[in-house]
Design an enzyme around this catalytic site. Structure first.
Site, PDB file in Angstrom:
ATOM      1  N   ASP A  80       0.821  -1.214   0.000  1.00 44.53           N
ATOM      2  CA  ASP A  80       0.000   0.000   0.000  1.00 44.53           C
ATOM      3  C   ASP A  80       0.856   1.265   0.000  1.00 44.53           C
ATOM      4  O   ASP A  80       2.024   1.242   0.387  1.00 44.53           O
ATOM      5  CB  ASP A  80      -0.869   0.043   1.266  1.00 44.53           C
ATOM      6  CG  ASP A  80      -1.947  -1.033   1.246  1.00 44.53           C
ATOM      7  OD1 ASP A  80      -1.908  -1.907   0.357  1.00 44.53           O
ATOM      8  OD2 ASP A  80      -2.815  -0.999   2.150  1.00 44.53           O
ATOM      9  N   ASP A  81       0.213   2.348  -0.361  1.00 40.89           N
ATOM     10  CA  ASP A  81       0.697   3.728  -0.171  1.00 40.89           C
ATOM     11  C   ASP A  81       1.788   4.173  -1.150  1.00 40.89           C
ATOM     12  O   ASP A  81       2.214   5.324  -1.105  1.00 40.89           O
ATOM     13  CB  ASP A  81       1.218   3.974   1.262  1.00 40.89           C
ATOM     14  CG  ASP A  81       0.132   3.767   2.320  1.00 40.89           C
ATOM     15  OD1 ASP A  81      -1.001   3.410   1.937  1.00 40.89           O
ATOM     16  OD2 ASP A  81       0.438   3.952   3.511  1.00 40.89           O
ATOM     17  N   HIS A 138      -5.871   2.806  -3.977  1.00 41.03           N
ATOM     18  CA  HIS A 138      -5.924   2.999  -2.539  1.00 41.03           C
ATOM     19  C   HIS A 138      -6.640   4.308  -2.206  1.00 41.03           C
ATOM     20  O   HIS A 138      -7.253   4.429  -1.153  1.00 41.03           O
ATOM     21  CB  HIS A 138      -4.486   3.033  -1.993  1.00 41.03           C
ATOM     22  CG  HIS A 138      -4.380   2.713  -0.529  1.00 41.03           C
ATOM     23  ND1 HIS A 138      -5.302   1.947   0.148  1.00 41.03           N
ATOM     24  CD2 HIS A 138      -3.443   3.051   0.401  1.00 41.03           C
ATOM     25  CE1 HIS A 138      -4.934   1.834   1.427  1.00 41.03           C
ATOM     26  NE2 HIS A 138      -3.815   2.504   1.603  1.00 41.03           N
ATOM     27  N   HIS A 145      -4.985   9.687   0.273  1.00 37.84           N
ATOM     28  CA  HIS A 145      -4.824   8.897   1.480  1.00 37.84           C
ATOM     29  C   HIS A 145      -5.042   9.755   2.726  1.00 37.84           C
ATOM     30  O   HIS A 145      -4.684   9.366   3.836  1.00 37.84           O
ATOM     31  CB  HIS A 145      -3.441   8.222   1.530  1.00 37.84           C
ATOM     32  CG  HIS A 145      -3.380   7.010   2.401  1.00 37.84           C
ATOM     33  ND1 HIS A 145      -3.510   7.063   3.771  1.00 37.84           N
ATOM     34  CD2 HIS A 145      -3.213   5.706   2.096  1.00 37.84           C
ATOM     35  CE1 HIS A 145      -3.413   5.838   4.274  1.00 37.84           C
ATOM     36  NE2 HIS A 145      -3.241   4.987   3.264  1.00 37.84           N
ATOM     37  N   HIS A 205       3.723  -2.217   3.162  1.00 39.19           N
ATOM     38  CA  HIS A 205       3.800  -0.874   2.580  1.00 39.19           C
ATOM     39  C   HIS A 205       5.107  -0.729   1.815  1.00 39.19           C
ATOM     40  O   HIS A 205       6.177  -0.856   2.408  1.00 39.19           O
ATOM     41  CB  HIS A 205       3.684   0.185   3.679  1.00 39.19           C
ATOM     42  CG  HIS A 205       2.328   0.163   4.344  1.00 39.19           C
ATOM     43  ND1 HIS A 205       2.011  -0.735   5.327  1.00 39.19           N
ATOM     44  CD2 HIS A 205       1.209   0.902   4.098  1.00 39.19           C
ATOM     45  CE1 HIS A 205       0.740  -0.539   5.702  1.00 39.19           C
ATOM     46  NE2 HIS A 205       0.233   0.444   4.960  1.00 39.19           N
TER      47      HIS A 205
HETATM   48 ZN   LIG Z   1      -2.650   2.956   3.384  1.00 36.38          ZN
END
Ligand SMILES: [Zn+2]
Length: 484
Positions: free
Chosen positions: A287-288, A335, A339, A444
């Site tokens: 993620d991210d 995502h 964010h 991540h």
């Molecule tokens: Zn995240």
């Protein structure tokens, strides 16, 4: 009557007799003088004795080039009297220059002077050295010519005399010989043994662990082989093993390479025939990202290991990395663009604004409509309550109606906050993996310790019979309990 026979004696004239006498006297006088001279010099001259390391030495000593000249000890005697301190020594020796040197020991006592001469010869007594490149006993491939590996010769006086080396071949021996300018000789032998004892080298093309889906076709990626003696086309490769893609399971392929001398080497590959989403599958999700410095390395590792993963991206990071994720066969999921919880979860409209922004990015880079999503904080997050009561209950249903598939996780690597070393991430992930379920691992790709733990996590998974896969629309959704 008696008859006397008279023998007439010849009598020398007196003058002649006297002359002979004179000569005889002269000769004897001369002889006496000589004897006297000899005895007197030997008796009356001083006597000197030279010793080196307590050993008596003669009139000549020979030294090697550059050897240190040690002055001999000496003792001089004259008529039982020690006159050593009256000896005068002259002359020098330079062993750095070859040649003959003289050391004079001069003594004078009474009437007689005497000089004793020690001759010192400096010459090259050392043989040159021959150095062979390679071994003195060398294996040579049968039916080939030995290729000279090289040699050099060095002499203490002549220095480099490699050019003077004579090379002679006698059966399976190569004789290297050289003589220095002083005639010192050296000989070195290289023995050739016509045999091939080295096994071929064999390496896998493709990955050590491969995954094939049930009913798909398995393509063997093959091996690379090489041998020191046998040419590639003369090497024999045997492949043992078969992959039945009609039956899920673990298969092993063994590749054996054999050279002309019969040396063998083998290598194995594990092929897992799997169903989509079968138990023991690991879905690595990142993620991210993307982010320079971490995502690119993660992509390198995944490529090297032949593992596909899933990236839930934002609008951050370079497009180039998103392109790589897509082109290298991973799933590019969404995502949200920012964010930022306050923005994303302030309203339904705000959420979709953010989601569509990152969807547009993916479309622009890959040409694809991304359908795989992950909520920031996961569907079970409570932080969204701060911004909009009940929004997760609403969104989790709504995204499905818009054709999205959302995936939470059942294994948090810990890299979101609590763990900060690659060892801790590795420990946590590997300890919580299970063969009795699918494992969706939350990671991540913006974290350096995740990047650094990845290779070992993949190795652990492969060695313990796990299968790596990416999330697709066919993958069963994994959802956590909604809390807002
Ligand atoms: Zn995240």
């Amino acid at each position: 009557m008696s008859r006397k026979i008279k023998i007439k004696k010849r009598i020398r004239p007196k003058k002649e007799q006297e002359q002979i006498k004179k000569v005889a006297i002269l000769i004897s006088c001369f002889l006496i003088l000589i004897i006297l001279a000899i005895t007197s010099t030997s008796i009356l001259s001083p006597k000197i004795t030279l010793t080196l390391n307590n050993k008596k030495i003669g009139k000549t000593i020979t030294l090697n080039y550059k050897e240190k000249y040690i002055e001999p000890d000496y003792k001089a005697i004259y008529q039982n009297k020690d006159i050593t301190d009256k000896v005068v020594v002259t002359g020098t020796v330079n062993t750095k220059k070859m040649g003959e040197y003289k050391i004079y020991y001069k003594m004078k006592e009474g009437l007689f002077a005497h000089t004793y001469i020690l001759k010192v010869i400096v010459k090259d007594k050392s043989s040159p050295a021959i150095k062979l490149r390679g071994n003195s006993i060398t294996d040579v491939c049968p039916n080939t010519e030995y290729k000279e590996e090289g040699f050099s010769a060095y002499d203490n006086v002549d220095k480099d005399i490699t050019k003077k080396v004579k090379v002679k071949r006698v059966k399976n021996k190569i004789i290297y010989s050289v003589r220095d300018s002083s005639g010192n000789y050296k000989e070195v032998i290289r023995t050739l043994v016509y045999q091939d004892k080295k096994s071929p080298t064999i390496s896998l093309k493709g990955s050590e662990y491969e995954t094939v889906y049930l009913d798909d076709t398995y393509h063997d990626s093959g091996v690379d082989i090489n041998d020191n003696c046998t040419k590639k086309d003369k090497l024999v490769i045997k492949t043992i093993g078969e992959v039945d893609t009609k039956r899920a399971g673990r298969y092993e392929m063994c590749y054996i390479a054999e050279d002309e001398a019969g040396n063998k080497e083998e290598i194995k590959r594990v092929i897992n025939v799997v169903e989509h989403g079968q138990n023991g599958t690991i879905y690595l999700t990142f993620d991210d990202g993307p982010k320079n410095g971490t995502t690119n390395v993660i992509l390198d590792i995944l490529k090297e290991e032949g593992v596909k993963a899933t990236f839930f991206i934002t609008n951050n990071g370079p497009d180039e990395l998103v392109k790589r994720e897509y082109e290298e066969g991973h799933t590019v999921g969404l995502h949200t663009a920012s964010h930022d919880y306050a923005t994303v979860y302030s309203s339904k409209e705000s959420y979709y604004n953010d989601l569509y922004s990152v969807r547009d990015r993916v479309k622009r880079i890959t040409g694809q409509d991304a359908k795989i999503i992950r909520f920031p904080g996961g569907s079970s997050n409570t932080i969204s309550r701060r911004y909009s009561e009940g929004i997760m209950s609403l969104l989790t249903k709504d995204v499905i109606t818009k054709g999205f598939f959302y995936y939470d996780w059942n294994l948090a690597s810990g890299d979101a906050g609590e763990l900060h070393t690659s060892d801790a991430i590795y420990e946590n992930v590997t300890r919580n993996l299970s063969k009795d379920r699918v494992n969706i691992v939350l990671m991540h790709d913006i974290k350096p310790y995740t990047r650094d733990a990845l290779k070992n996590i993949i190795h652990y998974g492969k060695e313990n019979g796990y299968i790596f896969d990416k999330i697709t629309e066919k993958t069963e959704m994994m959802t956590q309990r909604v809390n807002n």
